[in-house]
Scaffold this active site. Structure first.
Site, PDB file in Angstrom:
ATOM      1  N   ASN A  26       0.835  -1.200   0.000  1.00  0.00           N
ATOM      2  CA  ASN A  26       0.000   0.000   0.000  1.00  0.00           C
ATOM      3  C   ASN A  26       0.871   1.250   0.000  1.00  0.00           C
ATOM      4  O   ASN A  26       1.602   1.455  -0.988  1.00  0.00           O
ATOM      5  CB  ASN A  26      -1.133  -0.032   1.051  1.00  0.00           C
ATOM      6  CG  ASN A  26      -0.761  -0.306   2.483  1.00  0.00           C
ATOM      7  OD1 ASN A  26      -0.373  -1.405   2.830  1.00  0.00           O
ATOM      8  ND2 ASN A  26      -0.903   0.664   3.341  1.00  0.00           N
ATOM      9  N   ASP A  27       0.857   2.080   1.018  1.00  0.00           N
ATOM     10  CA  ASP A  27       1.450   3.418   0.927  1.00  0.00           C
ATOM     11  C   ASP A  27       2.921   3.472   0.484  1.00  0.00           C
ATOM     12  O   ASP A  27       3.738   2.701   0.975  1.00  0.00           O
ATOM     13  CB  ASP A  27       1.451   4.105   2.300  1.00  0.00           C
ATOM     14  CG  ASP A  27       0.130   4.018   3.018  1.00  0.00           C
ATOM     15  OD1 ASP A  27      -0.843   3.536   2.439  1.00  0.00           O
ATOM     16  OD2 ASP A  27       0.102   4.453   4.180  1.00  0.00           O
ATOM     17  N   PHE A  59       4.372   0.502  10.376  1.00  0.00           N
ATOM     18  CA  PHE A  59       3.457   1.296   9.564  1.00  0.00           C
ATOM     19  C   PHE A  59       4.203   2.431   8.861  1.00  0.00           C
ATOM     20  O   PHE A  59       5.409   2.589   9.001  1.00  0.00           O
ATOM     21  CB  PHE A  59       2.307   1.818  10.434  1.00  0.00           C
ATOM     22  CG  PHE A  59       1.135   0.852  10.526  1.00  0.00           C
ATOM     23  CD1 PHE A  59       1.253  -0.475  10.139  1.00  0.00           C
ATOM     24  CD2 PHE A  59      -0.101   1.284  10.995  1.00  0.00           C
ATOM     25  CE1 PHE A  59       0.170  -1.357  10.220  1.00  0.00           C
ATOM     26  CE2 PHE A  59      -1.190   0.418  11.074  1.00  0.00           C
ATOM     27  CZ  PHE A  59      -1.054  -0.902  10.685  1.00  0.00           C
ATOM     28  N   ARG A 108      -0.043   8.116  13.817  1.00  0.00           N
ATOM     29  CA  ARG A 108       0.824   7.412  12.859  1.00  0.00           C
ATOM     30  C   ARG A 108       1.270   8.259  11.661  1.00  0.00           C
ATOM     31  O   ARG A 108       0.750   9.326  11.413  1.00  0.00           O
ATOM     32  CB  ARG A 108       0.133   6.149  12.351  1.00  0.00           C
ATOM     33  CG  ARG A 108      -1.217   6.372  11.704  1.00  0.00           C
ATOM     34  CD  ARG A 108      -1.816   5.034  11.241  1.00  0.00           C
ATOM     35  NE  ARG A 108      -3.157   5.198  10.716  1.00  0.00           N
ATOM     36  CZ  ARG A 108      -4.266   5.121  11.449  1.00  0.00           C
ATOM     37  NH1 ARG A 108      -4.202   4.857  12.731  1.00  0.00           N
ATOM     38  NH2 ARG A 108      -5.448   5.297  10.879  1.00  0.00           N
ATOM     39  N   ASP A 109       2.220   7.681  10.913  1.00  0.00           N
ATOM     40  CA  ASP A 109       2.705   8.170   9.627  1.00  0.00           C
ATOM     41  C   ASP A 109       3.584   9.422   9.748  1.00  0.00           C
ATOM     42  O   ASP A 109       3.292  10.466   9.146  1.00  0.00           O
ATOM     43  CB  ASP A 109       1.531   8.425   8.660  1.00  0.00           C
ATOM     44  CG  ASP A 109       0.553   7.261   8.602  1.00  0.00           C
ATOM     45  OD1 ASP A 109       0.978   6.135   8.916  1.00  0.00           O
ATOM     46  OD2 ASP A 109      -0.627   7.470   8.269  1.00  0.00           O
ATOM     47  N   TRP A 116      -8.174   1.526  -0.369  1.00  0.00           N
ATOM     48  CA  TRP A 116      -8.815   0.604   0.568  1.00  0.00           C
ATOM     49  C   TRP A 116     -10.218   0.305   0.034  1.00  0.00           C
ATOM     50  O   TRP A 116     -10.908   1.210  -0.400  1.00  0.00           O
ATOM     51  CB  TRP A 116      -8.914   1.238   1.963  1.00  0.00           C
ATOM     52  CG  TRP A 116      -7.569   1.512   2.567  1.00  0.00           C
ATOM     53  CD1 TRP A 116      -7.012   2.733   2.783  1.00  0.00           C
ATOM     54  CD2 TRP A 116      -6.603   0.549   3.006  1.00  0.00           C
ATOM     55  NE1 TRP A 116      -5.761   2.585   3.333  1.00  0.00           N
ATOM     56  CE2 TRP A 116      -5.489   1.255   3.486  1.00  0.00           C
ATOM     57  CE3 TRP A 116      -6.565  -0.851   3.035  1.00  0.00           C
ATOM     58  CZ2 TRP A 116      -4.360   0.628   3.996  1.00  0.00           C
ATOM     59  CZ3 TRP A 116      -5.436  -1.472   3.544  1.00  0.00           C
ATOM     60  CH2 TRP A 116      -4.352  -0.741   4.017  1.00  0.00           C
TER      61      TRP A 116
HETATM   62  C1  FRU Z   1      -2.751   4.546   4.996  1.00  0.00           C
HETATM   63  C2  FRU Z   1      -2.441   3.700   6.195  1.00  0.00           C
HETATM   64  C3  FRU Z   1      -1.525   4.431   7.166  1.00  0.00           C
HETATM   65  C4  FRU Z   1      -0.847   3.318   7.895  1.00  0.00           C
HETATM   66  C5  FRU Z   1      -0.693   2.278   6.819  1.00  0.00           C
HETATM   67  C6  FRU Z   1      -0.817   0.866   7.295  1.00  0.00           C
HETATM   68  O1  FRU Z   1      -3.129   3.833   3.875  1.00  0.00           O
HETATM   69  O2  FRU Z   1      -3.625   3.286   6.831  1.00  0.00           O
HETATM   70  O3  FRU Z   1      -2.184   5.339   8.007  1.00  0.00           O
HETATM   71  O4  FRU Z   1       0.381   3.703   8.436  1.00  0.00           O
HETATM   72  O5  FRU Z   1      -1.698   2.541   5.849  1.00  0.00           O
HETATM   73  O6  FRU Z   1      -0.473  -0.052   6.295  1.00  0.00           O
END
Ligand code: FRU
Length: 499
Positions: free
Chosen positions: A46-47, A106, A170-171, A309
């Site tokens: 994903n990200d 994450f 997060r992030d 998502w």
């Molecule tokens: C965004 C997210 C982030 C998180 C990650 C988890 O798509 O939900 O907030 O760190 O993906 O995979």
């Protein structure tokens, strides 16, 4: 393949994850594998994470589940490139399973500090999977060679969220200003359940001081702001966010979550951010969690996760899922609009120009001699008397499959319709364009994606599509009048993974 137990070392977990990805890659079904976008060799991504230009090379990391094509305990996958176009896969960079990141590494970012490549990421720790209780903290990992990462002994560098905020913490995105490091982190305000971005500062990347809330939702902008990114662009301060929970509003905000930006002014002395309204950065079905970095040429380059998502992902049955968008350069227009365009290196993908000798489309449909799974089409239209005109991509011969991009002249909107785009997907997305007699489109088609850049990057639409291999036709059409073509160019593009 079995997951490693918590009592193994990070090195062992990295080795096992890297081998699993390579092993699974041998049996992958490549039907929808993209030809010129960054993907993992196999498994889920994903990200985009940790984007950085480091010691002469571009490094890209990504949220990765190496053992399966679904979201699972998050690792960081890793690739590098000299030109943003040709990518080399590297061993998995981070694996979860330490005391501070028991359930996942994450999203986060990368900086060069003390001559080392330093990753700053969120430790995800599930405490009760039944009731979705978890805690999140911020951690760092360092590498001398840009390949092997060691988690810092001082982790977690931010053990918990500040007072008055929820477990969603997060992030981290880190940058340097003057001689200080700054960090933005995504968060939810406890009291009002509003999405917000927190600001921290540090002199050494290990000790962080909480400075306060940089910006928060006005009440309509979502309950959690994921993946913040904050930077200066042409004198303005842009805050990118990926809010969860914005309500759909007519043709707006139809994706499960959104990604967009605020344009504003930031004062490092008073730490105040004055900002404009939330605007989506990309209007397609599949664009999320964008991250940017500044390269050695001073460009602000962005990659998004080219999925979403809850989106249908037919490639999960093929052993992989998820990809990055094309690398895109962000800039400001003279009118103060944020523009997003493919970086100039993308022209290297052009393998062959296909002459397209066509000057007008008159209330008809015209098949172009530009068939292919991987193509670029650049055109300038004078919309004239037409009520609707546009391009049909990935068309099958029998007309059963097509992805339709149509400009509705009266409403000044561009609609991407994937009702007949192949496996799994459906629905339309709409991008508004400035009222004008002409329309410039730059369209990139890959085996399972479409990216459309409109009027020099004022509007962008990105969507995944899953047409049959044989659906390769491209058509122009107009309804209710004539369309003049001031210019049209078509190219067949390279498969950078195999050519
Ligand atoms: C965004 C997210 C982030 C998180 C990650 C988890 O798509 O939900 O907030 O760190 O993906 O995979």
């Amino acid at each position: 393949m079995e997951k490693v137990q918590m009592n193994s070392t990070h090195e062992e977990r990295i080795k096992q994850a890297t081998e699993a990805v390579r092993e699974q890659a041998k049996t992958i079904d490549s039907t929808y594998r993209l030809g010129y976008h960054l993907m993992a060799p196999s498994g889920w991504i994903n990200d985009p994470n940790g984007l950085i230009f480091y010691k002469g090379e571009y490094h890209a990391f990504y949220q990765h589940h190496p053992y399966d094509a679904t979201h699972g305990p998050m690792h960081w996958g890793h690739a590098k490139s000299r030109d943003l176009i040709h990518w080399e896969h590297l061993p998995v960079a981070l694996a979860p399973g330490n005391a501070f990141d028991t359930s996942g590494c994450f999203s986060g970012s990368a900086v060069e500090g003390d001559d080392m490549l330093t990753l700053i990421y969120t430790g995800h720790n599930v405490t009760d999977s039944g009731s979705d209780e978890f805690f999140q903290n911020q951690n760092i990992a360092r590498s001398k060679d840009g390949l092997v990462f060691e988690k810092a002994t001082e982790n977690p560098v931010i053990p918990q969220q500040p007072e008055g905020t929820t477990q969603d913490f997060r992030d981290p995105k880190v940058w340097k200003h003057g001689d200080k490091w700054y960090m933005v982190v995504g968060s939810t305000e406890k009291e009002g359940r509003r999405g917000q971005v927190l600001l921290y500062a540090s002199s050494n990347l290990s000790n962080w001081v909480y400075l306060g809330v940089l910006a928060h939702s006005d009440g309509t902008e979502g309950y959690m702001w994921e993946c913040p990114d904050f930077f200066e662009l042409d004198g303005k301060h842009i805050l990118l966010i990926s809010p969860q929970g914005i309500e759909a509003e007519g043709e707006r905000y139809l994706n499960h979550h959104q990604t967009g930006f605020l344009i504003g002014d930031f004062d490092y002395e008073t730490l105040t951010y004055t900002r404009g309204t939330f605007t989506e950065l990309d209007f397609g079905h599949d664009f999320y969690a964008v991250q940017t970095f500044k390269d050695e040429k001073g460009r602000r380059i962005a990659f998004g996760w080219m999925d979403m998502w809850e989106s249908p992902m037919p490639t999960q049955a093929h052993g992989w899922s998820g990809a990055f968008t094309l690398p895109r350069e962000l800039s400001m227009s003279n009118q103060g609009r944020l523009l997003m365009n493919p970086v100039e290196e993308v022209a290297q993908l052009r393998k062959e120009e296909v002459p397209l000798d066509i000057e007008a489309v008159q209330d008809e449909e015209v098949l172009l001699p530009l068939a292919g799974e991987m193509i670029e089409l650049e055109l300038s239209l004078k919309t004239g008397t037409t009520t609707e005109c546009g391009v049909k991509l990935r068309c099958s011969e029998d007309g059963g499959e097509e992805t339709v991009l149509s400009f509705h002249a009266k409403e000044d909107k561009l609609v991407l319709d994937r009702s007949r785009s192949g496996k799994g997907v459906s629905g339309i997305r709409t991008g508004l364009v400035e009222a004008s007699e002409s329309l410039d489109l730059r369209i990139f088609v890959d085996r399972s994606s479409v990216e459309v850049f409109v009027n020099g990057g004022e509007t962008v639409l990105t969507s995944r599509i899953y047409p049959s291999e044989g659906s390769t036709g491209v058509k122009l059409f107009s309804r209710g009048g004539d369309v003049q073509l001031s210019s049209i160019r078509g190219y067949r593009l390279k498969d950078t993974w195999s050519e």
